[in-house]
Design a protein around this motif. Structure first.
Motif, PDB file in Angstrom:
ATOM      1  N   ARG A 619      -8.084  -1.610  -5.816  1.00  0.00           N
ATOM      2  CA  ARG A 619      -7.970  -2.823  -6.644  1.00  0.00           C
ATOM      3  C   ARG A 619      -6.578  -3.414  -6.551  1.00  0.00           C
ATOM      4  O   ARG A 619      -6.396  -4.634  -6.454  1.00  0.00           O
ATOM      5  CB  ARG A 619      -8.318  -2.486  -8.089  1.00  0.00           C
ATOM      6  N   ILE A 620      -5.547  -2.541  -6.571  1.00  0.00           N
ATOM      7  CA  ILE A 620      -4.159  -3.015  -6.490  1.00  0.00           C
ATOM      8  C   ILE A 620      -3.923  -3.736  -5.168  1.00  0.00           C
ATOM      9  O   ILE A 620      -3.204  -4.740  -5.095  1.00  0.00           O
ATOM     10  CB  ILE A 620      -3.182  -1.834  -6.666  1.00  0.00           C
ATOM     11  N   LEU A 621      -4.550  -3.240  -4.105  1.00  0.00           N
ATOM     12  CA  LEU A 621      -4.398  -3.851  -2.785  1.00  0.00           C
ATOM     13  C   LEU A 621      -5.265  -5.093  -2.615  1.00  0.00           C
ATOM     14  O   LEU A 621      -5.168  -5.770  -1.581  1.00  0.00           O
ATOM     15  CB  LEU A 621      -4.754  -2.834  -1.695  1.00  0.00           C
ATOM     16  N   GLY A 622      -6.131  -5.409  -3.602  1.00  0.00           N
ATOM     17  CA  GLY A 622      -7.025  -6.562  -3.482  1.00  0.00           C
ATOM     18  C   GLY A 622      -8.146  -6.319  -2.504  1.00  0.00           C
ATOM     19  O   GLY A 622      -8.736  -7.272  -1.972  1.00  0.00           O
ATOM     20  N   GLY A 623      -8.477  -5.052  -2.248  1.00  0.00           N
ATOM     21  CA  GLY A 623      -9.502  -4.714  -1.273  1.00  0.00           C
ATOM     22  C   GLY A 623     -10.863  -4.537  -1.888  1.00  0.00           C
ATOM     23  O   GLY A 623     -11.034  -4.473  -3.101  1.00  0.00           O
ATOM     24  N   LYS A 624     -11.860  -4.435  -1.026  1.00  0.00           N
ATOM     25  CA  LYS A 624     -13.242  -4.213  -1.440  1.00  0.00           C
ATOM     26  C   LYS A 624     -13.634  -2.797  -1.030  1.00  0.00           C
ATOM     27  O   LYS A 624     -13.661  -2.474   0.169  1.00  0.00           O
ATOM     28  CB  LYS A 624     -14.161  -5.239  -0.788  1.00  0.00           C
TER      29      LYS A 624
END
Length: 646
Positions: A619-624
């Protein structure tokens, strides 16, 4: 009087009316022309006759003609008057001519007139001569002309001064104009006049103006005109007379002076028309004091007649309402005026004029009363009028019960949304508390692990070094064996320190980059575990910001640790691919797998952050993050990171 007749070429001239009989007074050879345009009798009893061709004087039974040959300039004489000094003034197509002391003097635009064609003349009580020309209005006083440019350039046909000194100007088609206190006010058809033409203005002995026009003769109260001009009323009442009242032709003549006169003998009013003279006896016209009865004749809803004896009801499907009414009177019923209002909707009366139908469409729901009032030709209103009750039913979606249901439904929906929001907030809060608990537990476990390693490994190694050193001090002969043990133990201690430091922060990440750090970590795990690890890793250095690289490294590390500790797998594979601004991580194993529900995820992360830590870092990395697993079918962890989301 001058009269236009059929067959002017046969007779024409000037006729005299006396004792009820018309006789020819002046023939063509006695006056300048048989086309007589104006006539005036001065204070000495001399008759002056204006006509096409010039001016004629009748005095002591003798006719004398004045033309250009004897210094009279105008060939067409439209107006004649006499001032208080006895001078005679003549309005012609070639200017304004005055006869003073036996000599003619002519004035034109070069002397200050707005136009050379003079149509009407009147000297008022203050000895001002008012001059109506084709190009506007002027006045003459104390030897000076004044043009009244504040008045529009309309054709003024008549001028009248009432007993109060107020001036009234009649126009060809511009209405009636009042001048009082040097201010002009126009009154027209839109204000209640029958016609905008006012060829001649005559006042009877009852304060009523009688005005001729192309559409007949109409009367109007001077008091009403004054009240309208002063803003004391919204309109005036005028009564029209035409062919239906006995006139042979409703079209009156005008444009020359006089276009009618009031008899000094009996007060009768004389007006010229296209088919002869009209004579009006104002005394025989009494003002009607009886109000007009009003009845509602018919009501139509969507063009269908409905009964209205007990009121009417309009349903939601109905679109239009038409109410037909009338006034009952034998005196000029066609000139009865109406006004109406829908009580409950209209605050003021609606002026309907002589219209006898009221139209309404798409009335809002409610209960109303339609009221119509009428005024007779003399302006006496029947304010009570006629009424009918109207009930407009609302559509179902505007009824009370429907609105109540909508309000209840809306309240219920808001309650559901609110409760759902509260539950989501509580879940989020619980998740945050769980994450914080796990974070604290993980930190504590990490401290315990570091303390245990320092105590059990590094501490024991240092203790051994200490003991060997003491033994070497006691054995002063040969200490080479002790020194060798010390060296070996110190090397093991150094390795332990490096392992602890590597677990805390892999130095390869800072020295060699993210790609080499991950490859080094996989190589170490592959050598120490009984699992066959395979890997395909693209060069990903520089894709992630420096502060984000440790999170991606920990995700890979946590996935590999979970395989080693929990999966029971014999094979595993790590793929890291980079293309078109997209970074993809795939970690696979053929282990025992697990159910991807919340309980299983919780069990899988009991030794640290586990899968919850992986999810938070993703989530912190903005990933899925997508985790696919099932009992006995292994596990696949997929993470996709878009560089635009960093």
């Amino acid at each position: 009087m001058g009269a236009w007749r059929e067959g002017l070429e046969k007779r024409g001239g000037l006729d005299k009316y006396e004792n009820g009989v018309f006789t020819n007074f002046a023939a063509k050879n006695q006056i300048t022309s048989y086309l007589v345009t104006s006539i005036f009798k001065d204070r000495d009893g001399v008759l002056w006759i204006g006509a096409y061709g010039g001016l004629t004087r009748y005095k002591d039974g003798k006719f004398t003609q004045f033309t250009k040959e004897n210094n009279f300039v105008g060939e067409e004489v439209y107006a004649i008057t006499q001032d208080f000094s006895g001078n005679l003034w003549f309005g012609t197509e070639d200017g304004l001519t005055v006869l003073r002391d036996g000599f003619f003097q002519n004035f034109t635009t070069s002397d200050g007139l707005p136009h050379d064609e003079v149509k009407f003349l009147l000297e008022t009580e203050d000895q001002t001569l008012w001059i109506a020309t084709r190009g506007g209005l002027a006045s003459f006083k104390d030897g000076k002309f004044t043009n009244h440019s504040e008045l529009p350039q309309i054709q003024i046909r008549s001028i009248y001064e009432d007993a109060e000194g107020t001036l009234w100007f009649g126009t060809y088609d511009g209405g009636l104009i009042r001048r009082k206190n040097a201010r002009f006010k126009t009154i027209a058809v839109k204000d209640g006049l029958h016609d905008n033409g006012a060829f001649q203005i005559l006042e009877d002995d009852f304060g009523r103006f009688w005005i001729s026009s192309n559409r007949g003769i109409y009367r109007v109260s001077r008091q009403e005109l004054n009240e309208f001009a002063e803003g004391k009323r919204q309109s005036v009442m005028s009564v029209a007379y035409g062919a239906e009242d006995g006139m042979l032709d409703a079209e009156c003549n005008g444009g020359t002076q006089p276009a009618g006169f009031k008899s000094k003998r009996d007060g009768s009013l004389w007006f010229p028309t296209q088919k002869g003279v009209v004579v009006i006896d104002p005394k025989s016209v009494s003002a009607g004091s009886q109000p007009t009865n009003v009845v509602i004749e018919e009501i139509l809803i969507d063009r269908k007649t409905v009964s209205h004896q007990y009121g009417i009801e309009i349903l939601p499907a109905n679109d239009s309402l038409e109410i037909r009414y009338t006034g009952l009177s034998f005196v000029k019923p066609e000139q009865i005026k109406f006004k109406y209002k829908l009580e409950g909707l209209d605050e003021d009366w609606i002026d309907a004029g002589t219209q006898r139908t009221a139209y309404f469409s798409h009335l809002p729901p409610g209960d109303y009363v339609f009221r119509v009032a009428a005024a007779n030709v003399d302006g006496v209103w029947n304010e009570q009028g006629a009424t009918v009750k109207i009930s407009v039913k609302p559509p179902f979606y505007r009824t009370f019960w429907f609105l109540a249901l909508c309000i209840i439904g809306a309240f219920g929906l808001v309650t559901i949304v609110f409760n759902s929001r509260i539950r989501n907030l509580e879940k989020a809060h619980a998740a945050q508390e769980e994450f914080s608990r796990r974070l604290l537990a993980s930190q504590e476990q990490e401290r315990q692990r570091i303390a245990a390693e320092l105590h059990d490994s590094l501490g024991q190694e240092l203790l051994i070094i200490k003991n060997w050193a003491l033994l070497g001090l006691r054995n002063k002969t040969d200490s080479s064996e002790q020194l060798g043990e010390i060296s070996e133990t110190a090397s093991q201690a150094i390795d332990e320190v490096r392992e602890i430091a590597y677990n805390l922060r892999p130095y390869h990440l800072d020295e060699l980059g993210l790609t080499k750090a991950i490859e080094s970590m996989l190589d170490r795990v592959s050598k120490s575990a009984k699992i066959a690890f395979a890997s395909e890793i693209d060069l990903i250095d520089g894709f992630l910001p420096k502060e984000a690289q440790i999170n991606f490294y920990r995700i890979v590390q946590e996935c590999v640790n979970n395989i080693v500790k929990h999966s029971g797998a014999t094979e595993a594979e790590v793929k890291i691919k980079r293309s078109d601004g997209i970074l993809r991580l795939s970690v696979w194993d053929n282990g025992q797998g697990f159910e991807t529900d919340s309980l299983a995820l919780k069990r899988a992360g009991q030794s640290g952050f586990g899968l919850a830590g992986i999810s938070e870092r993703a989530r912190i990395l903005g990933g899925k993050l997508v985790i696919n697993s099932a009992n006995g079918e292994g596990t696949v962890v997929n993470l996709t990171i878009n560089s635009k989301d960093l």
